[in-house]
Each structure stands twice: as C-alpha cells, then as structure tokens.
Design a protein around this motif. Structure first.
Motif, PDB file in Angstrom:
ATOM      1  N   VAL B 192       0.620  -1.361   0.043  1.00 57.69           N
ATOM      2  CA  VAL B 192      -0.070  -0.083  -0.168  1.00 57.69           C
ATOM      3  C   VAL B 192       0.796   1.208   0.069  1.00 57.69           C
ATOM      4  N   MET B 193       0.382   2.242  -0.468  1.00 56.76           N
ATOM      5  CA  MET B 193       1.099   3.735  -0.554  1.00 56.76           C
ATOM      6  C   MET B 193      -0.095   4.589  -0.010  1.00 56.76           C
ATOM      7  N   PRO B 194       0.148   4.856   1.305  1.00 51.10           N
ATOM      8  CA  PRO B 194      -1.233   5.367   1.813  1.00 51.10           C
ATOM      9  C   PRO B 194      -1.237   7.152   1.681  1.00 51.10           C
ATOM     10  N   ASP B 195       0.052   7.587   1.276  1.00 49.73           N
ATOM     11  CA  ASP B 195       0.098   8.888   1.179  1.00 49.73           C
ATOM     12  C   ASP B 195       0.220   9.283  -0.373  1.00 49.73           C
ATOM     13  N   PHE B 196      -0.888  10.070  -0.839  1.00 49.33           N
ATOM     14  CA  PHE B 196      -0.471  10.542  -2.185  1.00 49.33           C
ATOM     15  C   PHE B 196      -0.137   9.540  -3.126  1.00 49.33           C
ATOM     16  N   GLY B 201      -2.784   9.247  -6.365  1.00 53.12           N
ATOM     17  CA  GLY B 201      -2.914  10.321  -5.881  1.00 53.12           C
ATOM     18  C   GLY B 201      -3.612  10.504  -4.617  1.00 53.12           C
ATOM     19  N   ILE B 202      -4.442   9.206  -4.140  1.00 53.69           N
ATOM     20  CA  ILE B 202      -5.348   9.188  -2.964  1.00 53.69           C
ATOM     21  C   ILE B 202      -4.376   9.065  -1.786  1.00 53.69           C
ATOM     22  N   SER B 203      -5.060   9.626  -0.757  1.00 52.81           N
ATOM     23  CA  SER B 203      -4.294   9.460   0.457  1.00 52.81           C
ATOM     24  C   SER B 203      -5.661   9.039   1.437  1.00 52.81           C
ATOM     25  N   MET B 204      -5.125   7.911   2.392  1.00 55.92           N
ATOM     26  CA  MET B 204      -5.915   7.402   3.239  1.00 55.92           C
ATOM     27  C   MET B 204      -6.278   8.158   4.477  1.00 55.92           C
ATOM     28  N   ASP B 205      -7.402   8.618   5.178  1.00 51.02           N
ATOM     29  CA  ASP B 205      -7.400   9.255   6.200  1.00 51.02           C
ATOM     30  C   ASP B 205      -7.107   8.443   7.542  1.00 51.02           C
ATOM     31  N   THR B 206      -6.790   9.054   8.537  1.00 50.02           N
ATOM     32  CA  THR B 206      -6.287   8.470   9.598  1.00 50.02           C
ATOM     33  C   THR B 206      -7.246   7.174  10.031  1.00 50.02           C
ATOM     34  N   GLY B 235      -1.508  21.681   1.475  1.00 51.60           N
ATOM     35  CA  GLY B 235      -1.674  22.675   2.808  1.00 51.60           C
ATOM     36  C   GLY B 235      -0.905  22.518   3.881  1.00 51.60           C
ATOM     37  N   ASP B 236      -1.104  23.175   4.794  1.00 50.52           N
ATOM     38  CA  ASP B 236      -0.516  23.008   6.014  1.00 50.52           C
ATOM     39  C   ASP B 236      -1.156  22.335   7.226  1.00 50.52           C
ATOM     40  N   ALA B 237      -2.289  21.681   6.995  1.00 51.03           N
ATOM     41  CA  ALA B 237      -3.079  20.891   7.683  1.00 51.03           C
ATOM     42  C   ALA B 237      -2.151  19.774   8.070  1.00 51.03           C
ATOM     43  N   ASP B 238      -2.324  19.072   9.361  1.00 50.06           N
ATOM     44  CA  ASP B 238      -1.710  18.000   9.821  1.00 50.06           C
ATOM     45  C   ASP B 238      -1.450  16.918   8.976  1.00 50.06           C
ATOM     46  N   ARG B 239      -0.497  16.348   8.504  1.00 49.31           N
ATOM     47  CA  ARG B 239      -0.513  15.171   7.834  1.00 49.31           C
ATOM     48  C   ARG B 239      -0.996  13.961   8.773  1.00 49.31           C
ATOM     49  N   PRO B 240      -1.605  12.783   8.076  1.00 52.30           N
ATOM     50  CA  PRO B 240      -2.282  11.701   8.863  1.00 52.30           C
ATOM     51  C   PRO B 240      -1.066  10.909   9.157  1.00 52.30           C
ATOM     52  N   PRO B 241      -0.827  10.357  10.416  1.00 50.59           N
ATOM     53  CA  PRO B 241       0.398   9.448  10.615  1.00 50.59           C
ATOM     54  C   PRO B 241       0.292   8.224   9.522  1.00 50.59           C
ATOM     55  N   THR B 242       1.677   7.824   9.401  1.00 47.92           N
ATOM     56  CA  THR B 242       2.084   6.763   8.522  1.00 47.92           C
ATOM     57  C   THR B 242       1.418   5.466   9.210  1.00 47.92           C
ATOM     58  N   ALA B 359      -8.489  15.206  -7.363  1.00 50.51           N
ATOM     59  CA  ALA B 359      -7.991  16.311  -6.897  1.00 50.51           C
ATOM     60  C   ALA B 359      -7.295  15.948  -5.639  1.00 50.51           C
ATOM     61  N   PRO B 360      -6.248  15.436  -5.713  1.00 51.26           N
ATOM     62  CA  PRO B 360      -5.379  14.922  -4.490  1.00 51.26           C
ATOM     63  C   PRO B 360      -4.847  16.049  -3.678  1.00 51.26           C
ATOM     64  N   ALA B 361      -4.582  15.811  -2.577  1.00 54.18           N
ATOM     65  CA  ALA B 361      -4.263  16.905  -1.418  1.00 54.18           C
ATOM     66  C   ALA B 361      -2.807  17.133  -1.285  1.00 54.18           C
ATOM     67  N   GLY B 362      -1.887  16.444  -2.252  1.00 50.02           N
ATOM     68  CA  GLY B 362      -0.687  16.526  -2.464  1.00 50.02           C
ATOM     69  C   GLY B 362      -0.182  15.438  -3.244  1.00 50.02           C
ATOM     70  N   GLY B 363       1.056  15.370  -3.207  1.00 50.26           N
ATOM     71  CA  GLY B 363       2.155  14.455  -3.819  1.00 50.26           C
ATOM     72  C   GLY B 363       2.112  15.037  -5.433  1.00 50.26           C
TER      73      GLY B 363
END
Lengths: 445, 445
Positions: B192-196, B201-206, B235-242, B359-363
């Motif tokens: 799995v690649m949970p971040d971007f 481009g998808i990220s999993m939420d916490t 953005g500057d929002a907290d990144r979810p933990p790995t 519309a990814p939030a990063g990556g």
C-alpha cells in the motif's frame, strides 16, 4: 519474558538459511568479535593510499568531463549527476576505454551495464539465465562465495567443475556438462576467474584460456568471466589476455569491478554483455539491454554520484587503472612475497611435512594446506587463543565437507602484520599438529 | 547480411519479456524520442533547486559528523567512507532520527536497512517473502509499476486489491485474502501507498489507516507501506500518521525513499523491518537482518559515499526533511494547484461531460478519466502530433486491459510548461472525443 515472534526463518526464502549467505555474515562477525586479532582473512583492498579528499577531486574531474568533453550546460550537468538516469550508466564510455587501454578488449559502450558493484552484475546475469528448475550453473571450484550466494537468490543450483593446477579442468568441464544434460538439466554457463582466482590464487595461462574457449564452444556454453584481481600481478611480465579479449564469438560475459582498482565504497562495477538476443518480434538487441531491464527493477540505476567518482579517477589516468595502481600493485607484490617468504621460513618441510601452500603470481590470496581439518570452530579458537584470522577453505565449497586448508589474504595488511599473523598461525598449526600426533609429542619441534 | 544471434528472449527469465519490465523502458524511450514534447509524464523531482556544489558540502558535513559526533580518527573515517562496510548501512541512526522527527515513528536503528534506492528495499522484501509457488502478493490497484516489476523478478504473482475512494477497499482486501487461501495460495503481504499514492494520488485518512491495520491483523497479513510522497501535502493541515506510526504489533514493513526528499542520484532508500524472526536454533532476530543477508548477495552494501551525501543533507536540517523541503513543497503545491485549475478551465463539464479528474491533497500525480481508451499508440500520437507526454493508466494495472484514463505529473515542470502541456492535452482530448462522436460533429464545442 517471552520474546514475541512474528515470523520464522522457514517463512522466508530458503536462501536466508543457506550457508552461502551466512558465510560472509559469520566471517564478518568473527572479525568484529576479535578486533585485536591480526586479519589475514579480509580480502578488502589496501587502505594506506585511500584519501577522502580525492572524492572531491574525482567528482570535479568528471564534472569537467561533462562540461568540456560532452558539452553539457549547467542544467544538463545537474540532471546527469543528481536525477534518475540512464539504466546502463553514465560512465560506460569510460569503462569501454579502460577495457581497451588495460585489457585489449574492444567493447561497444552500449554493451556495458554499469552496476552496483560487480555483485549486482553477477546477480543480473544469473537472474537472466535462470528460467526454470532445469537450469544449472557450473562454476570452477573452489568458488567465490558471492557467486554461490547470488545463485541461491534465484534458486539456481551451482555444480562444481574441478579447478586443478591449470585453473579449470577441461575434461571435468565437458564431463559435468554431459552429466547435467544426461539428467535433463540445462547448464547455462560456467563461472570462471582466470586471473589470480579467489580463493585459489591460480591463473590460467594463455594456451589454457584458448582451450577453455574452445571447450565452451564445443559444449555450447556461455562463460562468465570475473576479473577483480587481474591488475595485480607480482612481476612485470606480460599479463595473459582476458578470456574476453580472446573471445571472437561472444561466448564470454565479462564482469568488472572497481572495488580493488579504485575503491569499494563507490559500489561501482559493470557487466560487458555483447551477446545478441533475438526478441519475439524479430528484433535483435544486446544481452546488456535485457540485463538493464532487470536492473531497473533491482536498483533502477547505479548512483551517478558514485559513477562520477569512478569516472573522475579513470579520467585522471587516461582511463588506465593499471597506471593508476602503480603504488597499490607494488604494495600487493611486496606483501605477497613477504607472506610466501614468511610461510617458507615458518613451515620448513622437514618439520612440517603436511603443510604446503600455493605460490600465486599475483592477486590477494594464498591457500595453505594443513594436515588437519579446518572448520569454523578452529577459526574461532584461532581468533580467541592465537589472535589471528583467516578463512576456512570450506567456505568456498558448496558441499559442507571439512577441508584441510585455509585462505590467507595479503591485501589489507602491512608486512609487520603479516609477520605477526604468521607467527600466530605457526603456533596454531604446531599445536594442532602436536594434538594430532598425541599430546606431548615432540613433533613438530 | 544476416544479424548473428546468440540467444533468444525465450532463453532468459520470463521477466525480461514482461509488460511490467518493459513499461518503464517504453515510457523512457517515448520521452527520448520526443525531447521537445512537454512532459506531464515524468515523476522525477523538481530540479530547479538542485545544486551540484551541495554534494561537496553534504559529504563534508557527514565527514564532520563522523569525526565530531562519532569520534572517528582519520583512518576510521576513510575506512567508513571508502571501504566495504556495514551491510545495513552507515546512516541508519540518522534515518531513525528522521523517522522520529518527521513521521513520529520510533525506529530501532538496527531494524533499518539502508538500500540502493527504495527499489532495492522493495526487491529485498519480496525476495524474502517469496518462498515457493504458493506465495502471492496483494497490492492496491492501480499499482506502482516498480513493485510489479520487482515481484516478477522473484516469480511472485501480484493480485490486485480494489483501491476505491478511501485508498484501499477493506472488504475487497478481506475477499482477496479469502479467495487466495481458498485456492491454496498464501498471501504474504499487501502493498500500500497510503500517502498521495502513485498513480492514484489518493491518501487514506487516519481512521481508514487504523481500520486497514485492524483488517491486516484479522487476516494475519503483513503490510508493506511505501511512502515516497508523504512530505508533499498541498496545505499546512496536519498530515495523517503513517501506518508504521500507528503500528503497535510490527505488522508494517516500511519502505523509505530519499529520491524525492533529497535527490534521486544518490540512489539511497531504506527498509524499516522490525519484525522478529525466529531461527531454527531458537534465536530471535530482526527481519532487517534477514534482508541484509539477501542484500549482501545483491549489492553487498549501499555506497557509503552516496549515504554520506544523504547523511550530510539530513544533518544540515536536524534530520528533518520536512524542514529541508520547504521550497520544494511550495513548488509542488503551486504546480498541483495550477494543474487542477488548468484542468477545470480547459475541461468545463458542460463541454466535456466524460472528462473528470482526481483532486489530490498533495503528491505528484493527478489521474484524468476520459471517454475513450488510452493506450500506448495514443501516447505516441500525443507525443508526435500534439507535443505532450503523459502516462497511460493501463501501465499501472497488470491485466493488459485498456483503461480510459491517464496520469499527469506535476513534479518536474514549471507552471508555464503545465499550461502548454494542458493546452496540447485539451486539443488531443477534443479531437479524440470528436472522433468518437463522429468526424465533424460539433461536440465538444
């Protein structure tokens, strides 16, 4: 408290529990455990001339090459050195020049794959050649353990071919090919180290090299030639040509290393694979390109920064590593002579009738035969009680049998350390022999 | 004259003729063939801030660390940087600090194996886990092609798990595990690649990450977490933990890369493998040590020179790569916003009802869905006739089916190049849609 366990070794690929993969680990651990022991075990290159400042100089030299010789602008330079890059490498043209200058090999730069050390080159070749359970590899025994280990990773059995005094026993080679085929197996290649082999120290003469090429042609067998030590003969006599230099029908895949001729820390080596490979669509390309595809899924490409270090070193000496290693070559020759003289002085045949050793004309290794079994337990005892490290020859055979021999290395020591190590080894051998002939016996005196 | 042939592709391991291994080659060749095309295909990092001079500075910084922090003398320094070295690496302690500072992961440095890029880490893990023909790997689809390619090298089948909008469809994960086991197969892990993720481009939420860990525990499945893009949120929002930060039972093998956060040319990545492995003799060690054994037969060790470059960069920023990448992060965020705005402007839903995008939030990546099949032939045409490169999404699926989507990358371009590339892409899409609805149709207008 019970230690929690997540997996067992049995849950992992069989290679991790294989003697070939544990051998290097074991030897490293012994060395770390007895840091004060004199090491006649380590095959790493001489350090006295190592110079951290040279890294900067070589990087700059290669940088200049990109600008002045290749005409790259600043953006192209930084892309070349810092980005992902060409899978087959960025110093392939310098490798080809080095092969021309030092080895008389005419190499198409496109047939060169620059690898993460020679080890990756070995791995790529074995991965490419192993297609299924019928495939086997032949290798001259005793065999470099890194070859056996890489073969384990791709489940490729390694069958020994007798080395003998000439470097490879051609009758046995033919017999092993015949036998494997009779068993329904497919020998894909034979691995050889024709120059100052690790561990035997033996070199093949030119006539024998030619006969080996003929035998391989008759057997329709590829040869994998590994040549890390060829640059280090003791004398000034002409070096025999490499197999690859004599190879007129693309029968030899040539493995090159810069670990001994520049430095191990760059982790840069290469494969020269000019064999022509037909694709299903009828197109014909180079084996190098097939190896590169595999490489792209193992390490992507070899660090261009590391390649630049090697490239700079090559450029400083007109791509001649023979020229660049004048001092190192003299040091190795001095050490090898010192070791051989020291063995003769400490093991006179009248007092040690069962002790003999090889007398290589170059390279890093001497094999000492003794009248007792040499196993890992003895190495531990040698380290702990006598303060000297060496390598049990059993590590270079794949059958687990005890061998009455040990390998000494001259590459990473000074003459004083050789003297000290040999004094300690002589004491160990004397004690072992004395124990053999009965405690308290006065032989050897 | 007939071209002589020495081997056929059929004489080599099946991987060399596999789409996964040919995919990257194909994409690189297209890019080389059309150097003037705007590339929205390349996933390599932004080059504007690359600086060759920094190599020297970082080498010196790590050198100073060896002297001042580790107390090494000149001989030990040159041995550390230039000789063969520790198989698990020499910047493992800095990697562990980086994981603590940037990711909130408490890592035992001994559980870190520094690898030749993340790719080697991936390869080592798959080699270790594949013991025989019953083993399979699960991977969230679409899947990074380097994972599929590495699996091919060890003959490990990859079975897709639906990704879905949450990043992984947990019901499908359970179902794939059940189905594989019902077939007598052994799913060894899920990648799995949970971040971007690349390419989705998808990220999993916490919350979903926690549920994934629970599902993996229920299924008694390892997770292989790959995280090359986590440092690059918009953005500057907290990144979810790995996942690894949330992993309380050593269920996650974590793959790290410095290619995007420092530079690709060092070819340095790592595996954090803290799983406890029982040996037949009853001793218990770390999975990292088993991976290191395999590594010793693939690349011996990762170039200490390349590691020093990365180590120096880490030390310059208190081991925070989030801190070191402020400018890069801003550039990626700017580019991603620019691409998303540009897509919205060029593909209004009323005129392009069949065109949509993520519309990814990063990556680095955005996936564009179109109302027509996107294959390699279309990419060729796009490059030749329209002057824009992108990646057919079919390359990230393992079944050879045509997919109506393409991947755009924002990482190696400027906003002006994004505009130009999107203009050209819009023209291609308009022409394809027009061809679909019948030549000469006035839709889309």
């Amino acid at each position: 408290m019970e230690t929690p366990v997540d997996l067992t070794v049995g849950d992992l690929h069989a290679s991790v529990d294989d003697p070939a993969l544990n051998s290097m680990n074991f030897l490293n651990e012994v060395a770390q455990h007895y840091p004060d022991a004199v090491s006649l075990a380590a095959g790493r290159p001489y350090e006295e001339y190592f110079d951290v400042a040279a890294l900067h100089r070589w990087l700059d030299r290669f940088h200049r090459h990109l600008v002045e010789d290749q005409g790259l602008g600043p953006e192209q330079v930084r892309r070349t050195l810092l980005q992902y890059g060409r899978t087959k490498g960025i110093v392939h043209h310098l490798v080809a020049r080095n092969l021309a200058v030092d080895e008389g090999i005419t190499a198409d730069p496109e047939a060169v794959v620059v690898t993460v050390g020679c080890q990756e080159g070995m791995f790529l070749v074995l991965r490419a050649l192993r297609t299924g359970p019928r495939d086997v590899l032949l290798a001259v025994a005793p065999t470099y353990v890194g070859l056996t280990g890489a073969a384990r990773l791709v489940d490729l059995p390694v069958r020994p071919v007798a080395g003998g005094p000439a470097g490879v026993d051609l009758a046995d080679l033919a017999e092993q090919v015949r036998r494997a085929r009779a068993e329904g197996l497919r020998p894909r290649a034979c691995y050889v180290m024709p120059d100052f082999a690790n561990p035997s120290g033996i070199s093949m003469d030119t006539a024998h090299r030619r006969r080996l090429l003929e035998s391989a042609a008759e057997a329709e067998l590829l040869l994998v030639e590994d040549n890390p030590y060829g640059l280090f003969p003791v004398g000034d006599a002409d070096r025999p040509p490499t197999l690859k230099a004599l190879d007129t029908e693309r029968r030899v895949v040539y493995l090159g290393s810069f670990a001994k001729s520049v430095l191990p820390g760059a982790r840069v080596g290469y494969v020269l694979a000019d064999q022509r490979v037909a694709a299903p669509d009828g197109s014909v390309g180079l084996l190098a390109d097939q190896l590169a595809k595999i490489k792209s899924m193992v390490t992507v490409n070899t660090s261009p920064i590391a390649q630049a270090v090697i490239g700079g070193r090559l450029l400083e000496h007109g791509c001649s590593l023979a020229g660049a290693n004048t001092r190192e070559r003299a040091a190795y020759a001095r050490n090898l002579r010192h070791l051989l003289d020291g063995l003769a002085r400490r093991f006179p045949p009248d007092r040690f009738p069962g002790v003999s050793w090889t007398a290589p004309a170059g390279g890093f290794f001497v094999v000492v035969t003794v009248p007792f079994g040499v196993d890992d337990a003895l190495l531990h005892r040698s380290a702990q009680e006598y303060g000297v490290l060496w390598t049990p020859m059993a590590h270079f055979y794949d059958d687990g049998a005890v061998v009455n021999a040990l390998r000494l290395s001259i590459s990473a020591v000074t003459p004083a350390q050789i003297d000290l190590g040999l004094d300690r080894l002589a004491k160990l051998v004397a004690d072992e022999v004395a124990a053999l002939v009965g405690g308290g016996a006065d032989w050897p005196r």
